[in-house]
Design a protein around this motif. Structure first.
Motif, PDB file in Angstrom:
ATOM      1  N   TYR A 153      -8.292   9.393  -8.900  1.00 23.38           N
ATOM      2  CA  TYR A 153      -8.950   9.663  -7.618  1.00 23.38           C
ATOM      3  C   TYR A 153      -9.456   8.369  -6.985  1.00 23.38           C
ATOM      4  O   TYR A 153      -9.306   8.161  -5.778  1.00 23.38           O
ATOM      5  N   ALA A 154     -10.072   7.499  -7.792  1.00 24.73           N
ATOM      6  CA  ALA A 154     -10.572   6.233  -7.256  1.00 24.73           C
ATOM      7  C   ALA A 154      -9.427   5.349  -6.781  1.00 24.73           C
ATOM      8  O   ALA A 154      -9.465   4.782  -5.681  1.00 24.73           O
ATOM      9  N   LEU A 155      -8.391   5.218  -7.596  1.00 25.80           N
ATOM     10  CA  LEU A 155      -7.245   4.388  -7.221  1.00 25.80           C
ATOM     11  C   LEU A 155      -6.600   4.885  -5.941  1.00 25.80           C
ATOM     12  O   LEU A 155      -6.299   4.107  -5.025  1.00 25.80           O
ATOM     13  N   HIS A 156      -6.373   6.174  -5.871  1.00 21.19           N
ATOM     14  CA  HIS A 156      -5.683   6.743  -4.714  1.00 21.19           C
ATOM     15  C   HIS A 156      -6.566   6.692  -3.466  1.00 21.19           C
ATOM     16  O   HIS A 156      -6.073   6.476  -2.363  1.00 21.19           O
ATOM     17  N   PHE A 157      -7.872   6.884  -3.657  1.00 21.35           N
ATOM     18  CA  PHE A 157      -8.803   6.886  -2.536  1.00 21.35           C
ATOM     19  C   PHE A 157      -8.916   5.501  -1.912  1.00 21.35           C
ATOM     20  O   PHE A 157      -8.733   5.328  -0.700  1.00 21.35           O
ATOM     21  N   TYR A 158      -9.206   4.491  -2.729  1.00 19.07           N
ATOM     22  CA  TYR A 158      -9.334   3.135  -2.199  1.00 19.07           C
ATOM     23  C   TYR A 158      -7.991   2.624  -1.682  1.00 19.07           C
ATOM     24  O   TYR A 158      -7.922   1.956  -0.644  1.00 19.07           O
ATOM     25  N   GLY A 159      -6.924   2.914  -2.410  1.00 21.21           N
ATOM     26  CA  GLY A 159      -5.597   2.499  -1.961  1.00 21.21           C
ATOM     27  C   GLY A 159      -5.235   3.086  -0.622  1.00 21.21           C
ATOM     28  O   GLY A 159      -4.605   2.426   0.211  1.00 21.21           O
ATOM     29  N   ALA A 160      -5.633   4.330  -0.395  1.00 24.54           N
ATOM     30  CA  ALA A 160      -5.324   4.992   0.875  1.00 24.54           C
ATOM     31  C   ALA A 160      -6.001   4.284   2.045  1.00 24.54           C
ATOM     32  O   ALA A 160      -5.404   4.106   3.119  1.00 24.54           O
ATOM     33  N   TRP A 161      -7.249   3.863   1.852  1.00 23.81           N
ATOM     34  CA  TRP A 161      -7.954   3.187   2.942  1.00 23.81           C
ATOM     35  C   TRP A 161      -7.334   1.820   3.242  1.00 23.81           C
ATOM     36  O   TRP A 161      -7.181   1.436   4.414  1.00 23.81           O
ATOM     37  N   VAL A 162      -6.976   1.066   2.200  1.00 25.47           N
ATOM     38  CA  VAL A 162      -6.328  -0.235   2.414  1.00 25.47           C
ATOM     39  C   VAL A 162      -5.002  -0.039   3.130  1.00 25.47           C
ATOM     40  O   VAL A 162      -4.690  -0.732   4.111  1.00 25.47           O
TER      41      VAL A 162
ATOM     42  N   GLY B   4       0.813  -1.214   0.000  1.00 23.79           N
ATOM     43  CA  GLY B   4       0.000   0.000   0.000  1.00 23.79           C
ATOM     44  C   GLY B   4       0.841   1.256   0.000  1.00 23.79           C
ATOM     45  O   GLY B   4       0.529   2.230  -0.694  1.00 23.79           O
ATOM     46  N   ALA B   5       1.919   1.250   0.790  1.00 15.08           N
ATOM     47  CA  ALA B   5       2.799   2.423   0.840  1.00 15.08           C
ATOM     48  C   ALA B   5       3.421   2.699  -0.520  1.00 15.08           C
ATOM     49  O   ALA B   5       3.421   3.837  -1.005  1.00 15.08           O
TER      50      ALA B   5
END
Length: 416
Positions: free
Chosen positions: A160-169, A137-138
């Motif tokens: 935005y979707a990739l970064h948003f979901y990736g940030a939560w994981v 994730g990092a």
């Protein structure tokens, strides 16, 4: 010199990793820095996402089907007017500054990624899974963030979707790992003056001769972060400081000089603006609302009451300008022309832009009602240049730059 015959040759062997720098103390120092820094990154990232008003209209929402992950979203305020400039400047500059710390942290724990057996117990298996999610994730968040800043939109689908979901994981794994390791990290940090090494799988059983001390290594990492900060932070300012932003996409000084000589993200040519459609004699602003539609020439707009506001431009990529002096017609006055008096509604803005994202955007009622929210015709005492949105553009306090639509063609007031 060749290795001894019994020298381990597999990364899973304890003696394969021989650096004498690795150990709980070194890893703990880096971990505490990342604990504070990544928490700020996560919060400012979520706040930045909220600034786009993703629940307002589909054109603003680049992350559909958020579900419960959108629980925190709120109506983005217009005060203070520099709010988005500060938030995104911190988010991007801090993220780039932390890259050496992140790489050093990953280097310091790399033996654990190859340790065998993969799981000694259920608890150990959960820890390994969280570690894999944390590392993956990092790397994903930092790499996609840097690529977006440097190369604009290079991803399949929405960044935005990739970064948003990736940030939560990533952050879920980060919190789990921090809870597991924080007591050990704090215990190790009690020995800041005199590091005391305890038994750990990070300590090599056959360390090589040291070439630098652990403190020296930390100074090296800190120096790398300071260098990245010094070559990035200047993009948040005008004038000479912007020229120090050598690693930022909008460093190198402001484009041109004069009233319109401040930073832009996309030119009229890049956006595919047809100059024939922006000629003052032919361009018309179409305003639609409760009582119908009106068409206004630029000359007619200039006859309406004009107001001024000092507001910056701030971009999701981290760069921003200082306050520019904008002059134009208040959005709430345009709403009044089509039947909305003291209670202006949301507005849907359409641009002449032919290429690129955010050719359309929506603004909330509180943004329309703010007396500083303008359909700007002039900036710093002169008419807008083509690259700054001539013949008219939106300017709203505290809004991301892409919502300050340029080359405006139509305003539709009412429920979106």
């Amino acid at each position: 010199m060749r290795d001894a015959p019994d020298a381990p040759r597999l990364p899973s062997s304890p003696g394969f990793w021989r650096s004498p720098l690795r150990g709980p103390w070194f890893t703990s120092v880096l971990g505490i820095v990342l604990l504070a820094g990544i928490t700020v990154l996560f919060v400012t990232g979520l706040v930045s996402y909220a600034a786009y008003n993703p629940d307002l209209a589909p054109v603003n929402d680049k992350t559909p089907d958020k579900g419960i992950l959108g629980f925190y979203l709120f109506a983005w305020p217009t005060d203070p007017h520099w709010l988005y400039r500060l938030n995104q400047g911190v988010h991007v500059t801090l993220g780039i500054t932390l890259i050496p710390v992140l790489l050093a942290k990953l280097w310091s724990v790399v033996p654990r990624l190859f340790a065998l057996p993969p799981a000694r117990s259920l608890a150990h298996a959960l820890e390994r899974i969280s570690l894999l999610l944390l590392v993956g994730g990092a790397l994903f968040e930092f790499v996609t963030g840097v690529l977006n800043i440097q190369l604009d939109y290079v991803f399949p689908g929405s960044f935005y979707a990739l970064h948003f979901y990736g940030a939560w994981v990533f952050f879920a794994a980060f919190v789990a790992h921090a809870l597991l390791k924080l007591p050990t990290a704090l215990r190790n940090l009690r020995h800041l003056r005199e590091p005391v090494e305890e038994k750990s799988d990070l300590v090599s059983p056959r360390p090589a001769e040291p070439t630098v001390s652990r403190r020296g290594a930390l100074w090296f990492v800190g120096g790398g972060s300071l260098l990245l900060f010094a070559t990035t932070a200047g993009q948040n300012f005008d004038g000479p400081l912007r020229r120090t932003a050598l690693l930022a996409p909008h460093g190198g000084g402001d484009p041109g000089s004069g009233p319109n000589g401040f930073q832009i993200n996309k030119t009229a040519a890049y956006a595919g603006i047809d100059a024939a459609r922006t000629v003052e004699d032919t361009w018309r602003l179409v305003v639609t609302g409760r009582t119908g539609t009106v068409r206004l020439s630029r000359a007619r707009l200039a006859e309406l009451p004009l107001h001024s506001a000092a507001l910056p431009i701030a971009c999701v990529e981290g760069w921003s300008t200082s306050d520019q002096w904008w002059r134009g017609v208040r959005l709430r006055d345009l709403a009044a022309l089509v039947g909305y008096g003291d209670d202006p509604p949301d507005v849907f803005v359409e641009s002449l832009q032919q290429r690129g994202a955010f050719r359309q955007a929506a603004l909330r009622a509180n943004q329309v009602a703010d007396p500083r929210s303008l359909l700007a015709l002039h900036v710093n005492g002169e008419p807008l240049s083509p690259d700054h949105g001539y013949p008219a553009r939106i300017i709203v306090p505290a809004a991301p730059g892409v919502l300050n639509t340029k080359w405006v063609a139509r305003l539709t007031f009412g429920d979106l």
